[in-house]
Design a protein around this motif. Structure first.
Motif, PDB file in Angstrom:
ATOM      1  N   LEU A  59      32.605  52.473  24.839  1.00 20.22           N
ATOM      2  CA  LEU A  59      32.345  53.262  23.830  1.00 20.22           C
ATOM      3  C   LEU A  59      32.952  52.346  22.553  1.00 20.22           C
ATOM      4  O   LEU A  59      32.203  52.605  21.536  1.00 20.22           O
ATOM      5  N   ASP A  60      33.886  51.635  22.630  1.00 19.80           N
ATOM      6  CA  ASP A  60      34.354  50.842  21.443  1.00 19.80           C
ATOM      7  C   ASP A  60      33.562  49.543  21.380  1.00 19.80           C
ATOM      8  O   ASP A  60      33.857  48.906  20.123  1.00 19.80           O
ATOM      9  N   GLY A  61      32.514  49.124  21.893  1.00 18.97           N
ATOM     10  CA  GLY A  61      31.677  48.339  21.592  1.00 18.97           C
ATOM     11  C   GLY A  61      32.386  46.937  22.335  1.00 18.97           C
ATOM     12  O   GLY A  61      31.863  45.648  21.681  1.00 18.97           O
ATOM     13  N   ASP A  62      33.298  46.814  23.008  1.00 20.41           N
ATOM     14  CA  ASP A  62      34.204  45.875  23.522  1.00 20.41           C
ATOM     15  C   ASP A  62      33.581  45.191  24.790  1.00 20.41           C
ATOM     16  O   ASP A  62      33.986  44.127  25.510  1.00 20.41           O
ATOM     17  N   ARG A  63      32.644  46.151  25.435  1.00 18.62           N
ATOM     18  CA  ARG A  63      31.779  45.645  26.776  1.00 18.62           C
ATOM     19  C   ARG A  63      30.482  46.433  26.644  1.00 18.62           C
ATOM     20  O   ARG A  63      30.377  47.300  26.218  1.00 18.62           O
ATOM     21  N   PRO A  64      29.793  45.450  27.125  1.00 20.41           N
ATOM     22  CA  PRO A  64      28.002  45.991  27.222  1.00 20.41           C
ATOM     23  C   PRO A  64      28.321  47.077  28.119  1.00 20.41           C
ATOM     24  O   PRO A  64      28.957  47.064  29.245  1.00 20.41           O
ATOM     25  N   TYR A  65      26.967  47.983  28.260  1.00 25.42           N
ATOM     26  CA  TYR A  65      27.088  49.054  29.103  1.00 25.42           C
ATOM     27  C   TYR A  65      26.637  48.683  30.357  1.00 25.42           C
ATOM     28  O   TYR A  65      26.066  47.860  30.751  1.00 25.42           O
ATOM     29  N   PRO A 156      32.397  60.762  25.112  1.00 22.86           N
ATOM     30  CA  PRO A 156      31.963  61.737  24.145  1.00 22.86           C
ATOM     31  C   PRO A 156      30.948  61.069  22.996  1.00 22.86           C
ATOM     32  O   PRO A 156      31.002  61.668  21.965  1.00 22.86           O
ATOM     33  N   ASP A 157      30.325  59.841  23.255  1.00 28.32           N
ATOM     34  CA  ASP A 157      29.274  59.593  22.330  1.00 28.32           C
ATOM     35  C   ASP A 157      28.161  60.610  21.930  1.00 28.32           C
ATOM     36  O   ASP A 157      27.826  61.163  23.063  1.00 28.32           O
ATOM     37  N   PRO A 158      28.061  61.044  20.951  1.00 23.13           N
ATOM     38  CA  PRO A 158      27.034  61.879  20.504  1.00 23.13           C
ATOM     39  C   PRO A 158      25.731  61.772  21.263  1.00 23.13           C
ATOM     40  O   PRO A 158      24.911  62.658  21.722  1.00 23.13           O
ATOM     41  N   ALA A 159      25.295  60.719  21.341  1.00 18.84           N
ATOM     42  CA  ALA A 159      23.956  60.229  22.115  1.00 18.84           C
ATOM     43  C   ALA A 159      23.822  60.949  23.388  1.00 18.84           C
ATOM     44  O   ALA A 159      22.793  61.228  23.978  1.00 18.84           O
ATOM     45  N   VAL A 160      24.815  61.184  24.364  1.00 18.19           N
ATOM     46  CA  VAL A 160      24.774  61.765  25.496  1.00 18.19           C
ATOM     47  C   VAL A 160      24.493  63.316  25.427  1.00 18.19           C
ATOM     48  O   VAL A 160      23.746  63.694  25.874  1.00 18.19           O
ATOM     49  N   TYR A 161      25.329  63.998  24.439  1.00 18.68           N
ATOM     50  CA  TYR A 161      25.040  65.435  24.240  1.00 18.68           C
ATOM     51  C   TYR A 161      23.639  65.501  23.648  1.00 18.68           C
ATOM     52  O   TYR A 161      23.021  66.513  23.793  1.00 18.68           O
ATOM     53  N   ARG A 162      23.135  64.785  23.011  1.00 14.33           N
ATOM     54  CA  ARG A 162      21.954  64.575  22.203  1.00 14.33           C
ATOM     55  C   ARG A 162      20.627  64.828  23.382  1.00 14.33           C
ATOM     56  O   ARG A 162      19.690  65.380  23.216  1.00 14.33           O
ATOM     57  N   LEU A 163      20.938  64.314  24.693  1.00 11.07           N
ATOM     58  CA  LEU A 163      20.100  64.308  25.621  1.00 11.07           C
ATOM     59  C   LEU A 163      19.588  65.501  26.231  1.00 11.07           C
ATOM     60  O   LEU A 163      18.537  66.007  26.272  1.00 11.07           O
ATOM     61  N   ALA A 164      20.786  66.365  26.244  1.00  7.96           N
ATOM     62  CA  ALA A 164      20.668  67.937  26.568  1.00  7.96           C
ATOM     63  C   ALA A 164      20.019  68.702  25.675  1.00  7.96           C
ATOM     64  O   ALA A 164      18.976  69.341  25.756  1.00  7.96           O
ATOM     65  N   VAL A 165      20.315  68.473  24.383  1.00  6.33           N
ATOM     66  CA  VAL A 165      19.496  69.106  23.176  1.00  6.33           C
ATOM     67  C   VAL A 165      17.922  68.732  23.149  1.00  6.33           C
ATOM     68  O   VAL A 165      17.088  69.710  22.959  1.00  6.33           O
TER      69      VAL A 165
END
Length: 229
Positions: A59-65, A156-165
């Protein structure tokens, strides 16, 4: 609450619908030599701290997903090494325990009851593969199950909740996010979703400053508050 108009219900999975620590304890106790009670809890904490830390680094950008099953294998390796049982087959078996999590006693009946009235969407930090096995093992009923892997980040990145929307095709405020973790609900709330906290022994309770739409003792209580008979 009559004023709460909802078109779909979105559920967190880990901790909210399944007892994640119980499943991990089962895997840890299967190690040879089997740890004693305090040893099991120490190893469980080691696992949980690794997952929390590495997801935060993503989430902090310190490691690739990396998907959750890759992080689970890392945690399993750490736990197995700490227990002195680090053979590859042992690590793999331990990692799989993260996909074999028991549902809470009210979960299956509660989902069935709510599904008769609302479209149900699962929204989990678990990877697609892990989510498939979790759903099958626990007998979870969905109309759609979404993995954070599709957003290549974690709640809690907003991009995850946006999937459901996006999948629901409805305004965010017509979706109800249900979770046992206040941090998860705050993330959904920031994107405009309505929120319901369900109390679980392993959850993250609300603070005095949290203002969620609903507070429920379990899924039966939630269904009642939503007017589902």
């Amino acid at each position: 609450m009559a004023e709460l108009k909802i078109d779909a219900v979105v559920f967190d999975v880990l901790g909210t619908l399944v007892d994640e620590p119980a499943g991990l304890r089962t895997g840890i106790r299967a190690l040879a030599p089997s740890p004693d009670g305090p040893g099991t809890e120490r190893l469980l904490l080691l696992w949980q701290q690794h997952i929390e830390r590495e997801q935060r680094r993503v989430l902090d950008g310190d490691r690739p997903y990396l998907p959750s099953d890759a992080l689970d294998r890392e945690a399993a390796r750490l736990v197995a090494e700490a227990a002195g049982a680090d053979a590859a087959a042992v690590v793999e078996a331990l990692a799989r325990s993260a996909r074999r999590l028991p549902p809470w006693p009210d979960t299956v009946a509660g989902l069935a009851r709510l599904a008769a009235r609302f479209p149900l969407i699962g929204l989990s930090n678990a990877s697609r593969t892990a989510l498939l096995e979790l759903n099958a093992h626990a007998g979870l009923r969905w109309h759609q199950a979404l993995s954070a892997e599709d957003a290549r980040t974690y709640k809690p990145d907003p991009a995850v909740y946006r999937l459901a929307v996006t999948v629901a095709g409805r305004p965010a405020d017509r979706l109800l996010m249900v979770a046992a973790h206040a941090w998860d609900l705050r993330g959904a709330q920031a994107l405009g979703l309505r929120t319901a906290y369900v109390a679980r022994p392993v959850g993250d309770p609300p603070t005095s400053s949290d203002r969620f739409d609903l507070y429920a003792e379990d899924l039966a209580d939630l269904a009642g508050q939503l007017g589902v008979s």
